[in-house]
Design a protein around this motif. Structure first.
Motif, mmCIF file in Angstrom:
data_model
loop_
_atom_site.group_PDB
_atom_site.id
_atom_site.type_symbol
_atom_site.label_atom_id
_atom_site.label_comp_id
_atom_site.label_asym_id
_atom_site.label_seq_id
_atom_site.Cartn_x
_atom_site.Cartn_y
_atom_site.Cartn_z
ATOM 1 N N ILE A 118 -30.227 101.272 40.327
ATOM 2 C CA ILE A 118 -29.715 102.077 41.074
ATOM 3 C C ILE A 118 -28.325 101.871 41.422
ATOM 4 O O ILE A 118 -27.232 103.115 41.375
ATOM 5 N N ALA A 119 -27.998 101.095 41.546
ATOM 6 C CA ALA A 119 -26.810 101.090 41.978
ATOM 7 C C ALA A 119 -25.228 100.141 40.833
ATOM 8 O O ALA A 119 -24.339 99.668 41.089
ATOM 9 N N GLY A 120 -26.170 99.556 40.412
ATOM 10 C CA GLY A 120 -25.030 98.658 38.789
ATOM 11 C C GLY A 120 -25.037 97.428 39.559
ATOM 12 O O GLY A 120 -24.808 96.080 38.460
ATOM 13 N N GLU A 153 -26.908 93.802 42.725
ATOM 14 C CA GLU A 153 -27.041 94.186 44.631
ATOM 15 C C GLU A 153 -26.260 94.561 45.211
ATOM 16 O O GLU A 153 -26.661 94.682 46.165
ATOM 17 N N LYS A 154 -25.102 94.170 45.040
ATOM 18 C CA LYS A 154 -23.694 94.300 46.230
ATOM 19 C C LYS A 154 -23.844 95.540 46.172
ATOM 20 O O LYS A 154 -23.800 95.822 47.091
ATOM 21 N N ASN A 155 -23.802 96.389 45.655
ATOM 22 C CA ASN A 155 -23.570 97.451 45.366
ATOM 23 C C ASN A 155 -24.881 98.232 46.176
ATOM 24 O O ASN A 155 -24.361 99.179 47.239
ATOM 25 N N PHE A 156 -25.835 97.939 45.955
ATOM 26 C CA PHE A 156 -26.621 98.098 46.730
ATOM 27 C C PHE A 156 -27.499 97.705 48.078
ATOM 28 O O PHE A 156 -27.602 98.518 48.737
ATOM 29 N N ILE A 157 -26.218 96.477 47.854
ATOM 30 C CA ILE A 157 -26.421 95.569 49.645
ATOM 31 C C ILE A 157 -25.844 97.247 50.521
ATOM 32 O O ILE A 157 -25.800 97.107 52.057
ATOM 33 N N ASP A 158 -24.975 96.961 50.054
ATOM 34 C CA ASP A 158 -23.475 97.814 50.646
ATOM 35 C C ASP A 158 -24.096 99.216 51.562
ATOM 36 O O ASP A 158 -23.820 100.067 52.720
ATOM 37 N N THR A 159 -25.302 99.957 49.936
ATOM 38 C CA THR A 159 -26.104 101.084 50.612
ATOM 39 C C THR A 159 -26.741 101.190 51.703
ATOM 40 O O THR A 159 -26.488 101.789 53.091
ATOM 41 N N MET A 160 -27.063 99.904 51.853
ATOM 42 C CA MET A 160 -28.297 99.571 53.090
ATOM 43 C C MET A 160 -27.204 99.509 54.263
ATOM 44 O O MET A 160 -27.971 100.105 55.205
ATOM 45 N N ASN A 161 -26.335 98.769 53.982
ATOM 46 C CA ASN A 161 -25.925 99.033 55.361
ATOM 47 C C ASN A 161 -25.148 99.919 56.145
ATOM 48 O O ASN A 161 -25.090 100.229 56.716
ATOM 49 N N ARG A 162 -24.755 101.071 55.196
ATOM 50 C CA ARG A 162 -24.101 102.272 55.547
ATOM 51 C C ARG A 162 -25.126 102.624 56.179
ATOM 52 O O ARG A 162 -25.840 103.712 56.956
ATOM 53 N N TYR A 163 -27.560 103.069 56.129
ATOM 54 C CA TYR A 163 -27.531 103.929 56.332
ATOM 55 C C TYR A 163 -27.466 102.936 57.555
ATOM 56 O O TYR A 163 -28.401 103.741 58.440
ATOM 57 N N VAL A 164 -27.730 101.764 57.530
ATOM 58 C CA VAL A 164 -27.727 100.577 59.085
ATOM 59 C C VAL A 164 -27.017 101.481 59.981
ATOM 60 O O VAL A 164 -27.457 101.807 60.987
ATOM 61 N N ALA A 165 -25.540 101.712 59.368
ATOM 62 C CA ALA A 165 -24.954 102.842 60.527
ATOM 63 C C ALA A 165 -25.078 104.048 60.140
ATOM 64 O O ALA A 165 -25.481 104.172 62.362
ATOM 65 N N ASP A 166 -26.234 104.626 59.810
ATOM 66 C CA ASP A 166 -26.080 105.876 60.181
ATOM 67 C C ASP A 166 -27.709 105.884 61.299
ATOM 68 O O ASP A 166 -27.347 107.120 61.903
ATOM 69 N N PHE A 167 -28.488 105.347 61.161
ATOM 70 C CA PHE A 167 -29.801 105.120 62.234
ATOM 71 C C PHE A 167 -28.662 104.266 63.783
ATOM 72 O O PHE A 167 -29.689 104.540 63.859
#
Length: 395
Positions: A142-144, A146-160
């Motif tokens: 999905i993100a190319g 693990e680091k990029n994917f983890i960044d997306t996970m933490n963006r959802y942390v902020a969104d929630f």
């Protein structure tokens, strides 16, 4: 200037019926109901529909989440599917970092190097059998990386708006800077149920077979016929202890989400979760008090192209109360300003409804405009200015 600022006023609307519920204050609705004693470092019990916290111990304490992390991993995957960025039929080639042999002694779906696997199978491998290898394969797809994917996970942390969560891995193996809390995990769980209903169905599946290896879902409550648990996720590391997020519904369609973290034994996390869920169903009821779009009242508007605005809520509203107390609730509404003034936009908060039980405030919810009210003509606004000037003089 035709508009003036008026002081806030309270307008009483006393009723024995439930009109507009929202999150309740746990300490007020519990009253004399004693909470169960649990053998866990931290826990929470939350009503899914109302958001009410029914019981909690150290709910904001930061803990190692272990494989509960995969709930956020699954959310990122589910949202990518929902947006059409990926499809369940997509084929993923397993790379070196996702090779199952890289995760000795931990949960995996036994992926082989260069094996081609569908997104649907990898997602099930994450949710049902907690495959660490599947998490890495999907993150890279999905993100190319693990680091990029983890960044997306933490963006959802902020969104929630999660206050006590930060991810550093896609699978949940212990990392010093990775943490979450019981409250935050309950919120993540509620987002999965609400935002991604198709993905949530996977959490109820009891087993998954891949590479001719059949593995059971580690959430043993899925087999318990005394309570209808249909998700969610287990987790364990030496540092985290045993964790479990569980969700269950009763015959009245009341849904509860429990989270226990830091339980000392494998079976104990199921025992403590069941204890919480059964206590909640035995002592509380949740009511759908108002449907989205239903008009609560009409209110006069000044300076607008319309003289009235309809007020209500744009989303279904629920309230959770001790059993048998529905008829005892009293409500009043409170406007932000004494007089409503255009322009108003649909969904704009103009006040709130406040609920009381036994003389104590237990809940409030934003009161919203149900339609747009644009500014009126010059002469209409001039007339309203004159009317408000007279009203303000006599008040």
């Amino acid at each position: 200037m035709f508009k003036q600022v008026y002081r806030k006023t309270k307008l009483a609307l006393i009723s024995s019926m439930l009109i507009l519920p929202t999150n309740l204050m746990a300490e007020e609705i519990q009253h004399s109901i004693s909470t169960p004693q649990l053998n866990a470092q931290t826990y929470i019990l939350m009503d899914y529909h109302s958001g009410t916290v029914l019981a909690a111990l150290n709910p904001d304490q930061r803990q190692y989440p272990a494989s509960l992390t995969k709930m956020m991993t699954s959310y990122v995957i589910g949202d990518a599917l929902k947006q059409g960025k990926i499809n369940n039929s997509d084929i993923v080639t397993v790379g070196e970092s996702a090779w199952g042999k890289n995760f000795p002694g931990s949960s995996k779906m036994f992926l082989n190097l260069n094996q081609q696997v569908s997104v649907a199978d990898l997602h099930r491998g994450i949710v049902i059998v907690s495959g660490n290898d599947a998490c890495v394969a999907m993150a890279e797809y999905i993100a190319g990386s693990e680091k990029n994917f983890i960044d997306t996970m933490n963006r959802y942390v902020a969104d929630f708006n999660l206050k006590n969560t930060h991810f550093e891995t896609v699978h949940g193996l212990d990392s010093e800077g990775q943490y979450s809390s019981a409250r935050d995990m309950a919120i993540i769980g509620s987002h999965i149920i609400r935002d991604l209903p198709d993905e949530y169905k996977i959490y109820a599946e009891k087993e998954f077979t891949f590479n001719k290896i059949k593995q059971p879902n580690r959430n043993g409550l899925l087999w318990d016929k005394t309570i209808h648990v249909d998700g969610m996720k287990t987790g364990h590391t030496d540092k985290a202890g045993y964790n479990l997020v569980a969700s269950a519904v009763n015959k009245d369609n009341m849904r509860l989400i429990s989270v226990v973290m830091g339980v000392p034994t494998y079976k104990g996390r199921e025992i403590e979760s069941k204890k919480l869920l059964q206590w909640g169903f035995a002592n509380f009821d949740t009511f759908k008090a108002l449907e989205a779009g239903k008009i609560v009242l009409e209110q006069k508007v000044y300076y607008g192209d319309s003289s009235k605005v309809e007020l209500g809520v744009l989303q279904d509203a629920f309230i959770t109360l001790p059993k048998g107390r529905q008829a005892d609730v009293k409500a009043r509404y409170e406007l932000e300003n004494k007089y409503l003034e255009a322009p108003l936009t649909k969904g704009q908060t103009v006040g709130k409804v406040i609920y009381q039980l036994d003389g104590k405030t237990i809940a409030d919810i934003n009161l919203q405009a149900m339609n747009d009210v644009k500014e009126g003509s010059f002469f209409g606004k001039a007339w309203d200015w004159l009317v408000l000037t007279v009203k303000n003089f006599f008040n």
